[in-house]
Scaffold this motif. Structure first.
Motif, PDB file in Angstrom:
ATOM      1  N   SER A  80       0.816  -1.206   0.000  1.00 44.20           N
ATOM      2  CA  SER A  80       0.000   0.000   0.000  1.00 44.20           C
ATOM      3  C   SER A  80       0.856   1.265   0.000  1.00 44.20           C
ATOM      4  O   SER A  80       0.488   2.279  -0.603  1.00 44.20           O
ATOM      5  N   ALA A  81       2.015   1.199   0.647  1.00 49.06           N
ATOM      6  CA  ALA A  81       2.885   2.368   0.688  1.00 49.06           C
ATOM      7  C   ALA A  81       3.419   2.714  -0.701  1.00 49.06           C
ATOM      8  O   ALA A  81       3.471   3.883  -1.083  1.00 49.06           O
ATOM      9  N   VAL A  82       3.806   1.702  -1.475  1.00 51.36           N
ATOM     10  CA  VAL A  82       4.413   1.996  -2.770  1.00 51.36           C
ATOM     11  C   VAL A  82       3.368   2.207  -3.858  1.00 51.36           C
ATOM     12  O   VAL A  82       3.486   3.113  -4.687  1.00 51.36           O
ATOM     13  N   TYR A  83       2.311   1.384  -3.877  1.00 51.08           N
ATOM     14  CA  TYR A  83       1.295   1.519  -4.919  1.00 51.08           C
ATOM     15  C   TYR A  83       0.274   2.603  -4.595  1.00 51.08           C
ATOM     16  O   TYR A  83      -0.391   3.109  -5.499  1.00 51.08           O
ATOM     17  N   GLY A  84       0.150   2.925  -3.320  1.00 51.13           N
ATOM     18  CA  GLY A  84      -0.811   3.926  -2.924  1.00 51.13           C
ATOM     19  C   GLY A  84      -0.178   5.251  -2.567  1.00 51.13           C
ATOM     20  O   GLY A  84      -0.196   6.207  -3.347  1.00 51.13           O
ATOM     21  N   GLY A 202       9.275   0.805 -11.202  1.00 56.28           N
ATOM     22  CA  GLY A 202      10.617   0.846 -10.633  1.00 56.28           C
ATOM     23  C   GLY A 202      10.591   0.979  -9.124  1.00 56.28           C
ATOM     24  O   GLY A 202      11.323   0.282  -8.405  1.00 56.28           O
ATOM     25  N   ALA A 203       9.723   1.846  -8.614  1.00 53.58           N
ATOM     26  CA  ALA A 203       9.613   2.016  -7.166  1.00 53.58           C
ATOM     27  C   ALA A 203       9.148   0.736  -6.494  1.00 53.58           C
ATOM     28  O   ALA A 203       9.625   0.374  -5.412  1.00 53.58           O
ATOM     29  N   ALA A 264      19.265   2.090  -5.374  1.00 50.24           N
ATOM     30  CA  ALA A 264      18.162   2.412  -6.272  1.00 50.24           C
ATOM     31  C   ALA A 264      17.173   3.362  -5.595  1.00 50.24           C
ATOM     32  O   ALA A 264      16.679   4.316  -6.219  1.00 50.24           O
ATOM     33  N   ALA A 265      16.868   3.126  -4.315  1.00 48.67           N
ATOM     34  CA  ALA A 265      15.931   3.990  -3.597  1.00 48.67           C
ATOM     35  C   ALA A 265      16.498   5.389  -3.428  1.00 48.67           C
ATOM     36  O   ALA A 265      15.773   6.390  -3.562  1.00 48.67           O
ATOM     37  N   TRP A 266      17.778   5.485  -3.130  1.00 54.83           N
ATOM     38  CA  TRP A 266      18.413   6.803  -2.990  1.00 54.83           C
ATOM     39  C   TRP A 266      18.328   7.580  -4.291  1.00 54.83           C
ATOM     40  O   TRP A 266      17.984   8.777  -4.286  1.00 54.83           O
ATOM     41  N   ARG A 267      18.590   6.933  -5.408  1.00 54.10           N
ATOM     42  CA  ARG A 267      18.514   7.609  -6.700  1.00 54.10           C
ATOM     43  C   ARG A 267      17.072   8.045  -6.993  1.00 54.10           C
ATOM     44  O   ARG A 267      16.841   9.137  -7.511  1.00 54.10           O
ATOM     45  N   GLY A 271      15.623  12.016  -7.483  1.00 52.25           N
ATOM     46  CA  GLY A 271      15.138  12.376  -8.807  1.00 52.25           C
ATOM     47  C   GLY A 271      16.091  12.004  -9.930  1.00 52.25           C
ATOM     48  O   GLY A 271      16.006  12.556 -11.030  1.00 52.25           O
ATOM     49  N   LEU A 272      16.974  11.032  -9.674  1.00 59.47           N
ATOM     50  CA  LEU A 272      17.936  10.586 -10.673  1.00 59.47           C
ATOM     51  C   LEU A 272      17.396   9.377 -11.435  1.00 59.47           C
ATOM     52  O   LEU A 272      16.543   8.658 -10.919  1.00 59.47           O
ATOM     53  N   PRO A 273      17.871   9.121 -12.648  1.00 57.22           N
ATOM     54  CA  PRO A 273      17.456   7.902 -13.361  1.00 57.22           C
ATOM     55  C   PRO A 273      17.767   6.667 -12.516  1.00 57.22           C
ATOM     56  O   PRO A 273      18.867   6.548 -11.953  1.00 57.22           O
ATOM     57  N   CYS A 274      16.823   5.752 -12.426  1.00 58.97           N
ATOM     58  CA  CYS A 274      17.044   4.585 -11.562  1.00 58.97           C
ATOM     59  C   CYS A 274      16.454   3.308 -12.128  1.00 58.97           C
ATOM     60  O   CYS A 274      16.345   2.313 -11.407  1.00 58.97           O
TER      61      CYS A 274
END
Length: 345
Positions: A80-84, A202-203, A264-267, A271-274
């Motif tokens: 729910s945190a990522v999709y919502g 990606g997230a 990946a999460a830090w990027r 706002g960097l390509p990830c």
């Protein structure tokens, strides 16, 4: 690049570790069966942990997902945190954020994601008026969801109320309250501009890689504790070189999952390509994660074959996460295509 958690991230992780550790016990998980633990979910929401994700970003979510995975807590927190919450916060309109975020922060709104494991067109088509038709064979946490985030055949994102969908219970390898999603003209609400799908996918890959890092860490911790006290030929199992090497390999695999998810999460937060980093984290989580949970079970010897033993739950979660993230060859093929194009996403 700095992987040290901020003060807010560290505080949220510590709180999550205490709540998951206190409430996601073996006895409570066994009592929950294949469903979720509503009391645990209420405790997490009362502590403000869903809301904390909005403040701490995707890296904060990865840290919290690790704690969920470490205890294999049966709640729809990561999903729910990522999709919502993160999807609406980043891609929603001002009106959608004002309307949806309060419920997502409080945990009264729960979003499941009907996303495929690979980056391809979905099985849902959009008709005039934003009505959706199609089926998705299994959606994790669908039976707990108030809404479902659905990509259509064009990769547009639609938020659909679960009450407007057909939800048929499905039992997976892991007890994730999954369901088969049936859309028969349900009206969807468009979320995000064209191209938002790639960012959400990606997230999600990064968040579930973090969940896998926790699952593996929990499995390994149980194996280390067991082999330190279990004796064979008058010596602890942990003193045998073969056991040490197996545990060391599992530790290195777990750290590889963790560090690639953190990067990946830090990027993403910066706002960097990830896209490449998200695929890398997903590959490590799928491939190495499977190795680690097998090792955790194997290091328990015959006890690891006991379906009621806590380590078996880690085994089930690790296998399911590997399937959900996609098999290694598919992920590598997608990563190869992305590298060949040379166009960051």
């Amino acid at each position: 690049m700095d992987f040290d958690p901020t003060e807010e991230q560290a505080a949220a992780r510590g709180l999550a570790a205490r709540i998951f550790g206190d409430l996601a016990t073996h006895e409570r998980l066994a009592a929950a069966g294949t469903g979720s633990d509503p009391e645990l979910w209420k405790s997490l929401c009362a502590a403000g942990l869903p809301e904390a994700v909005e403040e701490t970003g995707l890296l904060g979510l990865v840290l919290l997902a690790e704690e969920q995975g470490r205890t294999t807590a049966q709640v729809p927190f990561t999903a729910s945190a990522v999709y919502g919450l993160l999807t609406v916060a980043r891609h929603g309109t001002r009106e959608q954020r004002a309307r949806l975020l309060p419920g997502l922060r409080a945990g009264t709104t729960v979003v499941a994601g009907a996303f495929p494991a690979y980056d391809g067109p979905g099985d849902v088509r959009t008709e005039p008026g934003g009505r959706l038709r199609g089926t998705v064979p299994w959606v994790p946490w669908l039976r707990d969801a108030s809404h479902v985030l659905v990509p259509d055949e064009t990769r547009a994102l639609w938020l659909v109320a679960a009450e407007d969908c057909g939800v048929e219970p499905v039992e997976l390898t892991a007890p994730w309250s999954a369901g088969r999603l049936v859309l028969d003209g349900a009206r969807g609400e468009r979320v995000g501009v064209p191209g938002a799908y790639a960012g959400v996918l990606g997230a999600a890959r990064i968040a579930f890689a973090g969940l896998q890092a926790g699952v593996c860490a929990g499995a390994l911790a149980r194996a280390v504790a067991y082999t330190s006290v279990r004796e064979q030929f008058g010596r602890p199992l942990s003193s045998h070189q073969a056991v040490q090497l197996r545990a060391a390999d599992a530790h290195m695999d777990t750290e590889a999952i963790r560090v690639t998810a953190y990067e990946a999460a830090w990027r993403y937060d910066e706002g960097l390509p990830c896209a490449e980093e998200a695929l890398t984290a997903a590959w490590w989580a799928a491939e190495a994660g499977t190795r680690v949970v097998h090792a955790g079970q194997h290091l328990h010897g015959g006890l690891g074959a006991d379906l009621e033993h806590p380590v078996h739950r880690h085994f089930l979660w690790g296998r399911q996460l590997g399937v959900y993230l996609g098999c290694g060859t598919e992920l590598l093929a997608e990563l190869g295509d992305l590298l060949a194009k040379g166009t960051p996403a």
